[in-house]
Write a protein that holds these residues in place. Structure first.
Motif, PDB file in Angstrom:
ATOM      1  N   GLY A 363       7.972   7.044  -4.536  1.00  0.00           N
ATOM      2  CA  GLY A 363       8.586   5.733  -4.601  1.00  0.00           C
ATOM      3  C   GLY A 363       8.863   5.092  -3.268  1.00  0.00           C
ATOM      4  N   ALA A 364       8.653   5.799  -2.163  1.00  0.00           N
ATOM      5  CA  ALA A 364       8.832   5.249  -0.816  1.00  0.00           C
ATOM      6  C   ALA A 364       7.471   5.060  -0.171  1.00  0.00           C
ATOM      7  CB  ALA A 364       9.712   6.168   0.027  1.00  0.00           C
ATOM      8  N   PHE A 365       7.420   4.208   0.847  1.00  0.00           N
ATOM      9  CA  PHE A 365       6.179   3.920   1.564  1.00  0.00           C
ATOM     10  C   PHE A 365       6.320   4.410   3.004  1.00  0.00           C
ATOM     11  CE2 PHE A 365       6.496   0.953  -1.933  1.00  0.00           C
ATOM     12  CZ  PHE A 365       5.211   0.934  -2.449  1.00  0.00           C
ATOM     13  N   ARG A 366       5.448   5.373   3.370  1.00  0.00           N
ATOM     14  CA  ARG A 366       5.501   5.949   4.715  1.00  0.00           C
ATOM     15  C   ARG A 366       4.423   5.313   5.586  1.00  0.00           C
ATOM     16  NH1 ARG A 366       7.846  10.374   6.814  1.00  0.00           N
ATOM     17  NH2 ARG A 366       8.328  11.180   4.721  1.00  0.00           N
ATOM     18  N   ILE A 367       4.829   4.862   6.752  1.00  0.00           N
ATOM     19  CA  ILE A 367       3.920   4.250   7.725  1.00  0.00           C
ATOM     20  C   ILE A 367       3.693   5.244   8.847  1.00  0.00           C
ATOM     21  CG2 ILE A 367       3.588   2.329   9.322  1.00  0.00           C
ATOM     22  CD1 ILE A 367       5.515   0.703   7.600  1.00  0.00           C
ATOM     23  N   ARG A 368       2.429   5.553   9.108  1.00  0.00           N
ATOM     24  CA  ARG A 368       2.068   6.455  10.208  1.00  0.00           C
ATOM     25  C   ARG A 368       1.068   5.755  11.105  1.00  0.00           C
ATOM     26  NH1 ARG A 368       2.997  11.775   9.974  1.00  0.00           N
ATOM     27  NH2 ARG A 368       2.755  11.483  12.217  1.00  0.00           N
ATOM     28  N   VAL A 414      11.093   2.065   3.024  1.00  0.00           N
ATOM     29  CA  VAL A 414       9.969   2.167   3.947  1.00  0.00           C
ATOM     30  C   VAL A 414      10.341   3.158   5.040  1.00  0.00           C
ATOM     31  CG1 VAL A 414       8.517   0.959   5.607  1.00  0.00           C
ATOM     32  CG2 VAL A 414       9.156  -0.159   3.468  1.00  0.00           C
ATOM     33  N   ILE A 415       9.443   4.092   5.307  1.00  0.00           N
ATOM     34  CA  ILE A 415       9.665   5.147   6.302  1.00  0.00           C
ATOM     35  C   ILE A 415       8.604   5.012   7.381  1.00  0.00           C
ATOM     36  CG2 ILE A 415       9.917   7.622   6.683  1.00  0.00           C
ATOM     37  CD1 ILE A 415      10.354   7.898   3.639  1.00  0.00           C
TER      38      ILE A 415
END
Length: 492
Positions: A363-368, A414-415
């Motif tokens: 349910g979260a969106f991780r940005i790398r 958002v992570i």
């Protein structure tokens, strides 16, 4: 007391970059003269360099934590902070650098070869460097990046041309002592040699190095004895010489069975199948030694080995052995490809590479990505302008647009970054696009008001103009000529 160490675990930490400075130039009659904060200095790196004078990793065994110095913060007046000093660690020739998972990071062979084990952090930009035509007076600066910190493993693999392998007390150290100028410890009990000994041998026009591998017994490749610790020193050798004891008193042992046992351990260790082998039947000068050599020589030759009968005490057969080894070493050196000139490999970024990735996790969106994660580390989250500047940078990179495409909605988590060092926030699209609550990001609104010094100069100029007009009127009256009124036409 430990004098030789060929494997250590080392924690290396590079220096942090210095923080940028947020400063405004001030002087008399110019209290707001514009941003003049300097950049922070670069953090020092930890560099491993091969030194021919170093032969062991003992120094790092006693002090396994090494850290470079930090960069200094910037200062007002466009003063850049001092860079941190690099920490250069000298290592022996043949050192292999691995991570904790066993992946090879570098293989350091040759004097002067270097490897950056931990990269120093970048210095943060001051507000002078952040100023632009749209952001004339930034009220913030970027933080310095933390330097790399990692655990590495260093293993020493001796750089030798020839390796002497065999059972303990087979006479390997004695052979090295007479073939070269090396002076290893020699005694009549097993495991006398606890470290690999190196010697330099001259045979005609060929000069080569020779090393012995201590502690090879049955089960050495699984850790018995000392074999597992020192078998790595055989990997770089071009020739293997089996030293077989013709005077052993142990029951059930003879040169042929010893050879089969050592070959089985080498095969179990792996990677040595292509190395040429020679056999040295040692101690033929003792009683029954020559008889055992005569009985086993034919069997060994039938197995395809070149056999030499030698004695370290009487020096019998040593010249023939050294020249035979020199011939193989010369052929091995000639077969190696010539070193090519240094090439610069250019790997341009793919056209469709956005510089970051977004994945959905519970349910979260991780940005790398390198840039987003670096920008987060550089942001002072206690400063609203700095947070707005980060949001603008992410929006220009296309992060917000990509979040819309992958199905993110306002208020979603958002992570940015990896799990162990991430920034978590609730996504608000308006903040990424403009942040009206902050007005024009990076602007010091005090710069929009008239400068007090300008007002004072304007008042002084008006006073001077009024005084000059009054003087001209007085001069006209004293001369009997009427003073010209403002707006009169001179021709009339």
């Amino acid at each position: 007391m430990t004098t030789f160490v060929d494997r250590v675990e080392l924690h290396v930490a590079a220096g942090n970059g210095g923080h940028g400075c947020a400063s405004v130039h001030r002087e008399k009659f110019k209290p707001l003269g514009g941003p003049d904060g300097g950049n922070g200095g670069e953090g020092g790196s930890v560099i491993l360099t091969v030194d021919a004078q170093v032969t062991t990793l003992l120094e790092y065994h006693h002090s396994p934590k090494r850290k470079a110095t930090n960069g200094k913060p910037g200062a007002g007046g466009h003063r850049t902070g001092a860079d941190g000093h690099d920490l250069v660690l000298s290592v022996p020739d043949g050192t292999v650098v691995l991570d904790r998972q066993g992946n090879v990071l570098a293989d350091l062979v040759g004097h002067g070869t270097s490897f950056v084990a931990a990269q120093g952090g970048r210095g943060g930009l001051g507000n002078a460097a952040l100023a632009s035509s749209r952001r004339k007076a930034p009220g913030f600066a970027l933080l310095g990046e933390p330097g790399d910190a990692r655990d590495i493993v260093m293993e020493l693999k001796s750089v030798a041309d020839v390796a002497l392998v065999g059972y303990p007390s087979a006479g390997k150290s004695s052979l090295i002592s007479v073939l070269s100028a090396a002076k290893p410890k020699i005694a009549d009990y097993p495991f006398t040699t606890l470290i690999p000994n190196l010697g330099v041998v001259t045979a005609g026009d060929t000069v080569y190095t020779i090393a012995d591998v201590p502690g090879l017994i049955p089960g050495a490749s699984q850790g018995r004895g000392l074999g597992l610790e020192f078998l790595r020193h055989v990997e770089r050798c071009s020739v293997l010489v089996h030293v077989l004891d013709c005077a052993t008193l142990e029951p059930g042992r003879d040169p042929v069975s010893d050879l089969e046992t050592i070959e089985a351990e080498l095969a179990e260790y792996g990677g040595l199948e292509d190395r040429p082998r020679l056999v040295a039947l040692n101690k033929v000068d003792v009683p029954d030694g020559q008889d055992i050599a005569d009985l086993t020589r034919t069997s060994l030759e039938e197995l395809g080995y070149r056999v030499f009968e030698v004695s370290a005490a009487s020096r019998k057969g040593l010249r023939e052995l050294s020249f035979a080894v020199a011939q193989i070493v010369t052929e091995a050196r000639a077969a190696k490809p010539l070193e090519e000139s240094t090439r610069i490999v250019l790997r341009p970024t793919a056209v469709d590479d956005a510089g970051f990735t977004i994945t959905e996790e519970d349910g979260a969106f991780r940005i790398r990505g390198v840039k987003p994660e670096r920008w987060v580390r550089q942001t002072d989250f206690s400063n609203d302008e700095a947070v707005g500047y980060l949001a603008d940078r992410l929006a220009r990179l296309g992060v917000e647009e990509k979040l819309w495409k992958v199905g993110a909605h306002e208020g979603d988590t958002v992570i940015i970054g990896a799990e162990d060092n991430a920034v978590v926030f609730d996504w608000e699209p308006t903040m990424a696009a403009g942040a009206e609550m902050l007005g024009r990001r990076g602007e010091d609104h005090r710069m929009d008001s008239p400068r007090p010094a300008v007002d004072r100069r304007r008042d002084k100029q008006k006073n001077r103009d009024a005084a000059e007009a009054e003087f001209l009127a007085f001069e006209a009256l004293s001369s009997g000529r009427p003073a010209a009124l403002e707006g009169d036409d001179e021709e009339e």
